[in-house]
Design a protein around this motif. Sequence first.
Motif, PDB file in Angstrom:
ATOM      1  N   VAL A 105       4.416  -2.335  -6.420  1.00 46.47           N
ATOM      2  CA  VAL A 105       3.529  -1.603  -6.110  1.00 46.47           C
ATOM      3  C   VAL A 105       2.329  -2.138  -5.256  1.00 46.47           C
ATOM      4  N   GLU A 106       2.151  -3.425  -5.670  1.00 45.31           N
ATOM      5  CA  GLU A 106       1.123  -4.327  -4.977  1.00 45.31           C
ATOM      6  C   GLU A 106       1.386  -4.161  -3.490  1.00 45.31           C
ATOM      7  N   ASP A 107       2.534  -4.420  -3.073  1.00 44.95           N
ATOM      8  CA  ASP A 107       2.902  -4.470  -1.751  1.00 44.95           C
ATOM      9  C   ASP A 107       2.815  -3.171  -1.228  1.00 44.95           C
ATOM     10  N   TYR A 108       3.076  -1.956  -1.729  1.00 42.39           N
ATOM     11  CA  TYR A 108       3.095  -0.629  -1.113  1.00 42.39           C
ATOM     12  C   TYR A 108       1.531  -0.355  -1.057  1.00 42.39           C
ATOM     13  N   ASN A 109       0.555  -0.673  -2.005  1.00 44.85           N
ATOM     14  CA  ASN A 109      -0.824  -0.735  -1.971  1.00 44.85           C
ATOM     15  C   ASN A 109      -1.494  -1.463  -1.011  1.00 44.85           C
TER      16      ASN A 109
ATOM     17  N   ALA B 157       5.572   4.503   2.448  1.00 38.49           N
ATOM     18  CA  ALA B 157       5.129   3.444   1.409  1.00 38.49           C
ATOM     19  C   ALA B 157       4.650   4.286   0.233  1.00 38.49           C
ATOM     20  N   LEU B 158       4.129   5.445   0.565  1.00 39.11           N
ATOM     21  CA  LEU B 158       3.676   6.590  -0.461  1.00 39.11           C
ATOM     22  C   LEU B 158       5.141   6.979  -1.221  1.00 39.11           C
ATOM     23  N   ILE B 159       6.149   7.313  -0.578  1.00 36.79           N
ATOM     24  CA  ILE B 159       7.306   8.017  -1.118  1.00 36.79           C
ATOM     25  C   ILE B 159       7.783   6.546  -2.248  1.00 36.79           C
ATOM     26  N   ASN B 160       8.019   5.553  -1.475  1.00 38.49           N
ATOM     27  CA  ASN B 160       8.525   4.351  -2.272  1.00 38.49           C
ATOM     28  C   ASN B 160       7.681   4.077  -3.478  1.00 38.49           C
ATOM     29  N   ARG B 161       6.248   3.983  -3.369  1.00 38.91           N
ATOM     30  CA  ARG B 161       5.410   3.672  -4.395  1.00 38.91           C
ATOM     31  C   ARG B 161       5.626   4.829  -5.692  1.00 38.91           C
ATOM     32  N   GLY B 162       5.772   6.081  -5.103  1.00 44.88           N
ATOM     33  CA  GLY B 162       6.212   7.283  -6.075  1.00 44.88           C
ATOM     34  C   GLY B 162       7.408   7.011  -6.791  1.00 44.88           C
ATOM     35  N   ARG B 163       8.273   6.320  -6.033  1.00 46.98           N
ATOM     36  CA  ARG B 163       9.714   5.980  -6.679  1.00 46.98           C
ATOM     37  C   ARG B 163       9.503   5.231  -7.761  1.00 46.98           C
ATOM     38  N   VAL B 164       8.815   4.064  -7.616  1.00 49.23           N
ATOM     39  CA  VAL B 164       8.568   3.201  -8.532  1.00 49.23           C
ATOM     40  C   VAL B 164       7.568   3.550  -9.605  1.00 49.23           C
ATOM     41  N   TYR B 165       6.569   4.521  -9.485  1.00 43.83           N
ATOM     42  CA  TYR B 165       6.165   4.890 -10.779  1.00 43.83           C
ATOM     43  C   TYR B 165       7.011   5.853 -11.616  1.00 43.83           C
ATOM     44  N   ALA B 166       7.868   6.773 -10.589  1.00 45.17           N
ATOM     45  CA  ALA B 166       8.902   7.330 -11.444  1.00 45.17           C
ATOM     46  C   ALA B 166       9.744   6.486 -12.391  1.00 45.17           C
ATOM     47  N   LEU B 167      10.146   5.426 -11.632  1.00 43.06           N
ATOM     48  CA  LEU B 167      11.175   4.570 -12.740  1.00 43.06           C
ATOM     49  C   LEU B 167      10.372   4.156 -13.547  1.00 43.06           C
ATOM     50  N   LYS B 168       9.054   3.799 -13.726  1.00 47.24           N
ATOM     51  CA  LYS B 168       8.371   3.180 -14.748  1.00 47.24           C
ATOM     52  C   LYS B 168       8.004   4.584 -15.752  1.00 47.24           C
TER      53      LYS B 168
ATOM     54  N   ASP C 222       5.888   7.031 -14.954  1.00 43.78           N
ATOM     55  CA  ASP C 222       4.550   7.492 -14.968  1.00 43.78           C
ATOM     56  C   ASP C 222       4.616   8.875 -13.822  1.00 43.78           C
ATOM     57  N   GLN C 223       5.083   9.657 -14.322  1.00 43.82           N
ATOM     58  CA  GLN C 223       5.401  10.878 -13.312  1.00 43.82           C
ATOM     59  C   GLN C 223       4.318  11.459 -12.620  1.00 43.82           C
ATOM     60  N   GLU C 224       3.056  11.612 -13.391  1.00 46.04           N
ATOM     61  CA  GLU C 224       1.782  11.993 -12.832  1.00 46.04           C
ATOM     62  C   GLU C 224       1.290  11.212 -11.475  1.00 46.04           C
ATOM     63  N   ARG C 225       1.642   9.904 -11.438  1.00 53.66           N
ATOM     64  CA  ARG C 225       1.308   9.106 -10.252  1.00 53.66           C
ATOM     65  C   ARG C 225       2.351   9.402  -9.328  1.00 53.66           C
ATOM     66  N   ALA C 226       3.833   9.368  -9.555  1.00 51.95           N
ATOM     67  CA  ALA C 226       4.664   9.690  -8.849  1.00 51.95           C
ATOM     68  C   ALA C 226       4.321  11.030  -8.097  1.00 51.95           C
ATOM     69  N   PHE C 227       4.205  11.772  -8.751  1.00 46.96           N
ATOM     70  CA  PHE C 227       3.797  13.445  -8.020  1.00 46.96           C
ATOM     71  C   PHE C 227       2.750  13.348  -7.055  1.00 46.96           C
TER      72      PHE C 227
END
Length: 337
Positions: free
Chosen positions: A183-187, A199-210, A212-217
């Motif tokens: 996430v730090e790198d995508y930021n 980068a938005l899509i992959n950061r969303g994917r990481v949020y989803a894995l964690k 945190d679907q709200e941030r993923a969406f």
Amino acid sequence: MDRSGVSVVTMITAPCNHRISTRPPFEQIQFKERRSEIALSRLIVAIFFSFGLLATFAVHASDAKGCEQNQDWNLAVRCYTEIIRSGRAEGRRLAVAYNNRGLSYYHLGEFSLAIKDFDQAIRILPNYARAYNNRGDAYDDLGQPLRAIQDYNEAIRLDPNEPQNYYDRGIAYTNIDEPDKAVEDYNRALQIRPEYSPALINRGRVYALKGDQERAFKDYNQAIHLNPNDAAAFKNRGDSYRILGHYMEAISDFEKAIRLAGEDAQVYNALSFAKCRIGRKESSERDFLRGLNLGWPSAEVVQHALRDRGYYSGSIDGEFGPASKKALSAWINAGCP
């Protein structure tokens, strides 16, 4: 692999790149904006004109003009091999030729050959940040993310304002289960280039894995806003809808992804599950078999999963004949438990 307690479709749709079975698919649907930065045709033409190579080489240059568009990477390999062997390219131009041939090998899936060419490019031009990044990609796709991170670190040291360096290192961090570092790198990539939708899509994917679907969406929606034709954003958003049990929305996104990018085995598989959950059984089975016919998942994996859940008692032969199809139908008719 212990499949107990894992739904058949979740186990089946999990990517095969060192992901545990409970993780959602498409880790890697979007996962690399590969080498689009280097226009093979422009560079090869520039090299030819700079060195006044023989007319016979110019024929290759003309042929290679459409290499990227046509994805004719074998032709690109031949073109760059001609340049390298000619003896007329020196210094940075020779490094570029090795780098671009390495990219061509990369696109052909010849990662070891790609690494050798990136090695040569770096030997000739030790401060060649792009070659470090490209070599990192090849190592990552060979299943060596730690080695890849070393190259990304060097690429970042040499070119700290290039967002793709952070983006690719973020993928490698995800591959070694370091989501916070990813996430730090995508930021960082998005700080440099706010419209960088991969980068938005992959950061969303990481949020989803964690979880945190709200941030993923939020990330997926922003990526779609930036590029309404980005199939990867719809794939990943659809998977988050699937995880939350919002199956109608998931179906809409998966179908949109297929319309945009064509047939995709993993998308068909997830689409099948979503349809199964809302009772569209015949359509669910058709989509599942479409994915299977496209080669993913393997018939053996499906047979194992169905047998583990008591729907299949035949042999694991990979043929997926009548007995396997009957078991699949029984599982779908039961609501895909």
